[in-house]
Scaffold this motif. Structure first.
Motif, PDB file in Angstrom:
ATOM      1  N   GLY A  12       0.843  -1.193   0.000  1.00  0.00           N
ATOM      2  CA  GLY A  12       0.000   0.000   0.000  1.00  0.00           C
ATOM      3  C   GLY A  12       0.876   1.239   0.000  1.00  0.00           C
ATOM      4  N   ASN A  13       0.417   2.253  -0.699  1.00  0.00           N
ATOM      5  CA  ASN A  13       1.089   3.558  -0.691  1.00  0.00           C
ATOM      6  C   ASN A  13       0.064   4.549  -0.158  1.00  0.00           C
ATOM      7  N   TRP A  14       0.258   4.932   1.094  1.00  0.00           N
ATOM      8  CA  TRP A  14      -0.736   5.817   1.717  1.00  0.00           C
ATOM      9  C   TRP A  14      -0.665   7.243   1.200  1.00  0.00           C
ATOM     10  N   LYS A  15       0.418   7.601   0.544  1.00  0.00           N
ATOM     11  CA  LYS A  15       0.602   8.972   0.052  1.00  0.00           C
ATOM     12  C   LYS A  15       0.469   9.958   1.214  1.00  0.00           C
ATOM     13  N   MET A  16      -0.176  11.112   1.005  1.00  0.00           N
ATOM     14  CA  MET A  16      -0.263  12.095   2.100  1.00  0.00           C
ATOM     15  C   MET A  16      -1.577  11.881   2.857  1.00  0.00           C
ATOM     16  N   GLY A  98      10.878   6.962  -6.687  1.00  0.00           N
ATOM     17  CA  GLY A  98      10.499   7.295  -8.069  1.00  0.00           C
ATOM     18  C   GLY A  98       9.027   7.254  -8.369  1.00  0.00           C
ATOM     19  N   HIS A  99       8.194   7.383  -7.342  1.00  0.00           N
ATOM     20  CA  HIS A  99       6.757   7.384  -7.616  1.00  0.00           C
ATOM     21  C   HIS A  99       6.420   8.503  -8.604  1.00  0.00           C
ATOM     22  N   SER A 100       5.447   8.265  -9.455  1.00  0.00           N
ATOM     23  CA  SER A 100       5.143   9.246 -10.516  1.00  0.00           C
ATOM     24  C   SER A 100       4.734  10.590  -9.932  1.00  0.00           C
ATOM     25  N   TYR A 170       5.464  -1.352 -11.882  1.00  0.00           N
ATOM     26  CA  TYR A 170       5.051  -0.763 -13.158  1.00  0.00           C
ATOM     27  C   TYR A 170       3.741  -0.015 -12.921  1.00  0.00           C
ATOM     28  N   GLU A 171       3.815   1.295 -13.068  1.00  0.00           N
ATOM     29  CA  GLU A 171       2.640   2.118 -12.812  1.00  0.00           C
ATOM     30  C   GLU A 171       2.396   3.078 -13.972  1.00  0.00           C
ATOM     31  N   PRO A 172       1.523   2.669 -14.906  1.00  0.00           N
ATOM     32  CA  PRO A 172       1.191   3.607 -15.984  1.00  0.00           C
ATOM     33  C   PRO A 172       0.582   4.855 -15.364  1.00  0.00           C
ATOM     34  N   TRP A 174      -1.200   7.261 -16.336  1.00  0.00           N
ATOM     35  CA  TRP A 174      -2.600   7.567 -16.647  1.00  0.00           C
ATOM     36  C   TRP A 174      -3.580   6.737 -15.822  1.00  0.00           C
ATOM     37  N   ALA A 175      -3.089   5.717 -15.163  1.00  0.00           N
ATOM     38  CA  ALA A 175      -3.978   4.841 -14.383  1.00  0.00           C
ATOM     39  C   ALA A 175      -3.929   5.149 -12.887  1.00  0.00           C
ATOM     40  N   ILE A 176      -3.028   6.052 -12.483  1.00  0.00           N
ATOM     41  CA  ILE A 176      -2.846   6.298 -11.053  1.00  0.00           C
ATOM     42  C   ILE A 176      -3.860   7.302 -10.541  1.00  0.00           C
ATOM     43  N   GLY A 177      -4.669   6.853  -9.598  1.00  0.00           N
ATOM     44  CA  GLY A 177      -5.633   7.745  -8.958  1.00  0.00           C
ATOM     45  C   GLY A 177      -6.734   8.221  -9.887  1.00  0.00           C
ATOM     46  N   THR A 178      -6.850   7.610 -11.050  1.00  0.00           N
ATOM     47  CA  THR A 178      -7.813   8.085 -12.051  1.00  0.00           C
ATOM     48  C   THR A 178      -9.025   7.179 -12.153  1.00  0.00           C
ATOM     49  N   GLY A 215       0.701  -1.210 -10.611  1.00  0.00           N
ATOM     50  CA  GLY A 215       0.012  -0.207  -9.811  1.00  0.00           C
ATOM     51  C   GLY A 215      -0.745   0.753 -10.698  1.00  0.00           C
ATOM     52  N   GLY A 216      -1.862   1.236 -10.200  1.00  0.00           N
ATOM     53  CA  GLY A 216      -2.707   2.157 -10.969  1.00  0.00           C
ATOM     54  C   GLY A 216      -4.140   1.703 -10.857  1.00  0.00           C
ATOM     55  N   SER A 217      -4.832   2.255  -9.847  1.00  0.00           N
ATOM     56  CA  SER A 217      -6.238   1.918  -9.615  1.00  0.00           C
ATOM     57  C   SER A 217      -6.477   0.415  -9.461  1.00  0.00           C
ATOM     58  N   MET A 218      -5.516  -0.301  -8.880  1.00  0.00           N
ATOM     59  CA  MET A 218      -5.792  -1.703  -8.538  1.00  0.00           C
ATOM     60  C   MET A 218      -6.727  -1.690  -7.335  1.00  0.00           C
ATOM     61  N   ASN A 219      -7.749  -2.560  -7.391  1.00  0.00           N
ATOM     62  CA  ASN A 219      -8.705  -2.577  -6.285  1.00  0.00           C
ATOM     63  C   ASN A 219      -9.248  -3.987  -6.073  1.00  0.00           C
ATOM     64  N   GLY A 235       0.992  -5.976  -6.356  1.00  0.00           N
ATOM     65  CA  GLY A 235       0.380  -4.688  -6.635  1.00  0.00           C
ATOM     66  C   GLY A 235       0.933  -3.602  -5.746  1.00  0.00           C
ATOM     67  N   LEU A 236       0.938  -2.390  -6.292  1.00  0.00           N
ATOM     68  CA  LEU A 236       1.215  -1.196  -5.480  1.00  0.00           C
ATOM     69  C   LEU A 236      -0.085  -0.406  -5.504  1.00  0.00           C
ATOM     70  N   ILE A 237      -0.658  -0.253  -4.328  1.00  0.00           N
ATOM     71  CA  ILE A 237      -2.040   0.200  -4.241  1.00  0.00           C
ATOM     72  C   ILE A 237      -2.138   1.516  -3.482  1.00  0.00           C
ATOM     73  N   GLY A 238      -2.745   2.510  -4.113  1.00  0.00           N
ATOM     74  CA  GLY A 238      -2.924   3.804  -3.462  1.00  0.00           C
ATOM     75  C   GLY A 238      -4.262   3.870  -2.760  1.00  0.00           C
ATOM     76  N   GLY A 239      -5.261   4.366  -3.466  1.00  0.00           N
ATOM     77  CA  GLY A 239      -6.587   4.601  -2.877  1.00  0.00           C
ATOM     78  C   GLY A 239      -7.132   3.421  -2.076  1.00  0.00           C
ATOM     79  N   ALA A 240      -7.062   2.235  -2.651  1.00  0.00           N
ATOM     80  CA  ALA A 240      -7.642   1.057  -1.985  1.00  0.00           C
ATOM     81  C   ALA A 240      -6.816   0.588  -0.782  1.00  0.00           C
TER      82      ALA A 240
HETATM   83  P1  PGA Z   1      -3.937   4.305  -7.005  1.00  0.00           P
HETATM   84  O1  PGA Z   1      -2.423   4.694  -6.728  1.00  0.00           O
HETATM   85  O2  PGA Z   1      -4.107   2.873  -6.591  1.00  0.00           O
HETATM   86  O3  PGA Z   1      -4.746   5.242  -6.127  1.00  0.00           O
HETATM   87  O4  PGA Z   1      -4.187   4.510  -8.451  1.00  0.00           O
HETATM   88  C1  PGA Z   1      -1.389   3.809  -7.049  1.00  0.00           C
HETATM   89  C2  PGA Z   1      -0.074   4.426  -6.715  1.00  0.00           C
HETATM   90  O5  PGA Z   1       0.051   5.636  -6.849  1.00  0.00           O
HETATM   91  O6  PGA Z   1       0.868   3.741  -6.303  1.00  0.00           O
END
Ligand code: PGA
Length: 255
Positions: A12-16, A98-100, A170-172, A174-178, A215-219, A235-240
């Motif tokens: 998981g990537n909790w971000k801020m 190196g997160h996008s 691998y985090e496209p 365009w798929a991150i947080g979108t 990674g990129g909107s994996m849920n 997976g590298l997971i942000g929101g979820a």
């Molecule tokens: P996301 O983020 O799951 O919210 O798209 C992934 C990430 O930024 O690592």
């Protein structure tokens, strides 16, 4: 994923997000939900100020707490940055590099990503190295070239031996947080290109042993299909990763 050859890693990537109190509450909630699910490594990368609280709550569990970034110098005039030595001193052994969002909003380049990766590896840390194409590059049909180039630049000067401590995410972009997710085929294709590039750099054995996450909107709804692909090892997971039930479902999909 190919568990016979490499470790599955769900991070998981909790971000801020999450104050220390919120991090404690979250780990206490999810700890029993993922207990005994040992077919994958479970990691949460936390904001610097919440790391200690999350680690305390995770003690004795199968959850590892990591950081979201690390600087390449050991110390000095780098306001707002944290070094590998500092992270190690509080017991952190895993770090995202190196997160996008670091590349997009904070001016990180393949060069600084490479320096940060080297510093973390030199300190004996495990690195989750994030890379991937932006939308314009995918639309232009150059995703494979971009992925191969980024891998080469980000890993420049890193030895085959050090690759034991590198996970690629691998985090496209365009798929991150979108809410847009790469199709399982798109994820598989890009992860296969990354693995082929690793083989070119380090040989087949290292390439086959390296964990490559998507990674990129994996849920909870799409994880099983993504993780069913041979070259998608986690997976590298942000929101979820902020919702215990959703993250646990992704861990279950990896079992
Ligand atoms: P996301 O983020 O799951 O919210 O798209 C992934 C990430 O930024 O690592």
């Amino acid at each position: 994923m190919n568990p016979a050859k490499r470790r599955t890693v769900i991070a998981g990537n909790w971000k801020m997000n999450f104050t220390p109190a919120e991090a404690t509450a979250f780990i206490n909630e999810i700890k029993p939900m993922v207990a005994g699910k040992d077919n994958c490594d479970i990691i949460f990368c936390a904001p610097f100020v919440s790391i200690a609280a999350a680690m305390e709550a995770a003690k004795g569990s199968n959850i590892v707490i990591g950081a979201e970034n690390v600087h390449y110098e050991a110390k000095g005039a780098y306001t707002g940055e944290v070094s590998a030595e500092m992270l190690k001193a509080i017991g952190v052994n895993t770090v995202l590099v190196g997160h996008s969002e670091r590349r997009q909003y904070f001016g990180e380049t393949d060069e600084t990503v490479n320096l940060r990766t080297k510093a973390a590896l030199a300190a004996g840390m495990r690195v989750i190295l994030c890379m991937g194409e932006v939308k314009e590059q995918r639309l232009a049909g150059i995703t494979n070239e971009i992925c191969a180039m980024q891998i080469k630049l980000d890993l420049a000067g890193i030895s085959a031996e050090d690759m034991k401590n590198v996970i690629i995410a691998y985090e496209p972009v365009w798929a991150i947080g979108t809410g847009l997710t790469a199709t399982p085929e798109q994820a598989e294709d890009a992860c296969a290109v990354i693995r082929a590039t690793l083989a070119e750099l380090y040989g087949n054995e290292v390439a086959e042993a390296t964990t490559i996450q998507y990674g990129g909107s994996m849920n909870d709804g799409n994880a099983a299909e993504l993780l069913s692909k041979t070259n998608v090892d986690g997976g590298l997971i942000g929101g979820a990763s902020l919702v215990a039930k959703k993250f646990t479902a992704i861990v279950d999909a990896a079992q």
